[in-house]
Design an enzyme around this catalytic site. Structure first.
Site, PDB file in Angstrom:
ATOM      1  N   GLY A  35       0.814  -1.211   0.000  1.00 58.58           N
ATOM      2  CA  GLY A  35       0.000   0.000   0.000  1.00 58.58           C
ATOM      3  C   GLY A  35       0.842   1.253   0.000  1.00 58.58           C
ATOM      4  O   GLY A  35       1.273   1.742  -1.048  1.00 58.58           O
ATOM      5  N   CYS A  36       1.090   1.798   1.178  1.00 51.55           N
ATOM      6  CA  CYS A  36       1.756   3.096   1.272  1.00 51.55           C
ATOM      7  C   CYS A  36       3.222   3.039   0.849  1.00 51.55           C
ATOM      8  O   CYS A  36       3.752   4.029   0.347  1.00 51.55           O
ATOM      9  CB  CYS A  36       1.624   3.638   2.688  1.00 51.55           C
TER      10      CYS A  36
END
Length: 214
Positions: free
Chosen positions: A149-150
């Site tokens: 994700g990030c």
């Protein structure tokens, strides 16, 4: 993916960037939500935090820029857009939630930059790119959560903005090893270099020692 396809993939994408000359070190979203089993964002990533914290000490000794990110939303998530609407667990990052606090042992110093974000990338909608550019940074050493994700979003944007992404595989974590490994593989193929804690520590210690005569 079959062995033949994997071999072709590696053949097509088999280049290493290497470090530049002026690095910064970033810790992405190492906050309580990922370490507290009562939170649905729990990711069992204590070893990755410990790896990042060891490297943090090396980065401090090397006197390079250090950046932390967290995620903070207004009540109701008004500044979170579609991401907040889609990813329901982000409610744990409403301003004031204890899940948004730094993980145990992590304590940014007053001269270290903290960037609060609302979207996956540490760059999107923040001052990170302009800050790194102003400081003459060309390489971003990346640690944090979550890999799929990030971390991935930050790596792609780092590459897009012209910074050399160096992803410390030992210091990045996810909720399951499959997306973790798949995303490390793909980021290493296309956007940056996946490196070990040992390689990163050696590089930072060489920076601390300064240039050698010869």
């Amino acid at each position: 993916m079959t062995d033949d396809l994997l071999a072709n993939y590696k053949k097509a994408y088999d280049n290493q960037l290497g470090f530049g000359t002026s690095p910064a070190f970033i810790l992405v979203d190492f906050v309580t939500a990922y370490f507290d089993e009562s939170c649905e964002l729990y990711a069992d990533v204590q070893p990755q935090l410990e790896s990042a914290m060891r490297l943090l000490e090396d980065a401090r000794k090397a006197a390079i820029p250090i950046i932390y990110t967290n995620v903070v939303y207004q009540p109701g998530g008004a500044n979170g857009g579609v991401f907040f609407e889609k990813a329901k667990p982000l409610v744990n990052f409403i301003a004031g939630s204890r899940f948004g606090n730094w993980a145990d042992g992590l304590d940014p110093r007053v001269d270290e930059l903290v960037i609060s974000k609302q979207y996956p990338s540490a760059f999107f909608g923040t001052s990170l790119s302009s800050t790194l550019t102003a400081q003459g940074v060309d390489t971003l050493i990346i640690t944090g959560v979550t890999t799929s994700g990030c971390i991935r979003a930050t790596v792609i944007d780092a590459c897009s903005y012209g910074f050399r992404p160096m992803i410390v595989g030992d210091a990045c974590g996810d909720r399951h090893d499959d997306p973790h490994q798949a995303n490390l593989f793909d980021m290493n193929a296309k956007y940056g270099d996946v490196i070990s804690e040992a390689t990163t520590a050696e590089y930072l210690r060489e920076l601390s020692a300064g240039p050698t005569n010869g």
